[in-house]
Enzyme design. Structure first.
Site, PDB file in Angstrom:
ATOM      1  N   CYS A   5      -4.029   6.359   6.173  1.00 10.18           N
ATOM      2  CA  CYS A   5      -4.033   7.229   7.366  1.00 10.18           C
ATOM      3  C   CYS A   5      -2.693   7.177   8.107  1.00 10.18           C
ATOM      4  O   CYS A   5      -2.203   8.198   8.560  1.00 10.18           O
ATOM      5  CB  CYS A   5      -5.098   6.792   8.369  1.00 10.18           C
ATOM      6  N   ASP A   6      -2.141   5.982   8.254  1.00 12.69           N
ATOM      7  CA  ASP A   6      -1.040   5.794   9.203  1.00 12.69           C
ATOM      8  C   ASP A   6       0.306   5.444   8.569  1.00 12.69           C
ATOM      9  O   ASP A   6       1.314   5.385   9.269  1.00 12.69           O
ATOM     10  CB  ASP A   6      -1.411   4.683  10.204  1.00 12.69           C
TER      11      ASP A   6
ATOM     12  N   CYS B 217      -5.572   1.081   8.282  1.00  8.24           N
ATOM     13  CA  CYS B 217      -5.622   2.130   7.257  1.00  8.24           C
ATOM     14  C   CYS B 217      -4.223   2.631   6.894  1.00  8.24           C
ATOM     15  O   CYS B 217      -3.670   3.484   7.590  1.00  8.24           O
ATOM     16  CB  CYS B 217      -6.492   3.289   7.737  1.00  8.24           C
TER      17      CYS B 217
END
Ligand code: NAP
Length: 308
Positions: A137-138, A134
């Protein structure tokens, strides 16, 4: 336990919320179990540019919140809980959530899909220590670092482009030289100066030290030749698999696990319907999922009427 719901919707992406909106407006008083991470995959998406009605684009989480709000306005009850299992052996059907059993005449399954991992040697140990599925997200963890993205579809091209906001360099690694990605996504990646594309390469093994990921051994699938790549972050974007485990094999699926429609959006089990990526082997778009969610709710309404 004694209340029998008209319809329980399991999963809260565009398919689930649209089903919830239509079922609520049809006065079916739908109950949704949206999962602990409600909103589905679009909660992990930065910008949605291809959903009609948003000329300037919209953030994934923002769109999911609006869809939820719209459905709740008409009476959809959403619980952010995961369904553990269902019992479809007799009617009304049972839906088990955190040990509590809910009864329902009809079910709409709209649980979507989850990322597939490569499962190359060393991967398990480096999940969350450099390897992710992701970018939204990261990605921000890799400011001014070199990262790689694996895959040749829209997700890979989109993630590679997104990661250039943070990373100093992004290498897009694909196992062949033909990309499945749409032209617009592919072109955007190709034209980005921070992105290097490496074709005919796949990850043979991950490399790491005590701090986390340091790179990977890449192999040419045509001749087995290898080379090392130095990266501190790697994003696997090689597709998704449908989320159906909680159904315990009671609904017919195809060889890849996608739920099969038997009669419009109804599955092999009478009164159990499915919509969105959990059935979609081909389109997998927010707009097609939403459309199918609408169809499922309308099919439920008709099916419930026919039961009397
Ligand atoms: P996808 O289209 O299925 O592409 C997966 C890619 O991963 C393919 O290029 C495939 O290679 C590669 N791959 C699969 N298994 C692999 C393995 N074991 N090792 C190395 N490479 C592997 O998946 P996706 O990109 O996640 O897209 C899924 C759907 O969502 C598509 O319909 C896409 O259009 C849609 N989507 C849309 C948007 C958007 O419109 N904004 C954004 C993201 C996704 P091969 O090509 O060689 O098989």
């Amino acid at each position: 336990m004694s209340t029998v719901h008209n319809v329980i919707i399991i999963g809260s992406g565009p398919a689930g919320y649209t089903a919830g909106l239509y079922a609520a407006r049809a006065m079916l008083e739908p109950l949704m179990f949206g999962g602990y991470m409600s909103g589905g995959q679009l909660m992990l998406t930065s910008d949605i540019e291809n959903f009609p009605g948003y000329p300037k684009g919209i953030g994934g989480p923002e769109m999911m919140m609006e869809l939820r709000e719209q459905a709740e306005r008409f009476g959809l009850e959403v619980r952010d809980q995961n369904v553990e299992s269902v019992d479809l052996s007799e009617r009304p059907y049972k839906v088990v959530v955190e040990g509590e059993t809910f009864l329902t005449h009809a079910i709409i399954v709209s649980t979507g899909a989850e990322s597939i991992w490569l499962n190359a040697p060393g991967e398990e140990e480096q999940k969350g220590r450099g390897i992710s599925t992701c970018a939204t997200c990261d990605g921000a963890f890799f400011k001014d670092e070199e990262v790689m993205v694996i895959g040749g579809g829209d997700s890979a091209c989109e993630e590679a482009t997104f990661l250039t906001r943070f990373a100093s360099k992004v290498t897009l690694v694909h196992r062949r030289d033909v990309f499945r990605a749409s032209n617009i996504m592919y072109e955007r990646a190709v034209k980005n100066e921070k992105i290097e594309i490496k074709t005919f390469r796949q990850v043979k093994e991950w490399l790491s030290d005590e701090k986390g990921l340091t790179g990977a051994v890449l192999e040419d699938p045509r001749n087995g030749e290898t080379e090392n790549i130095d990266v501190t972050g790697a994003f696997i974007a090689i597709g998704h698999k449908p989320i159906t485990g909680f159904l315990g094999g009671q609904v017919e699926v195809d060889e890849e696990g996608y739920i099969l429609h038997k009669n419009h959006t109804m599955t092999s089990v009478d009164g159990v319907f499915a919509a969105g990526d959990v059935v979609d082997t081909r389109y997998k778009q927010a707009i097609t999922a939403a459309g199918m969610g609408c169809q499922a709710a309308m099919d439920v309404e008709k099916w419930l009427e026919d039961q009397h």
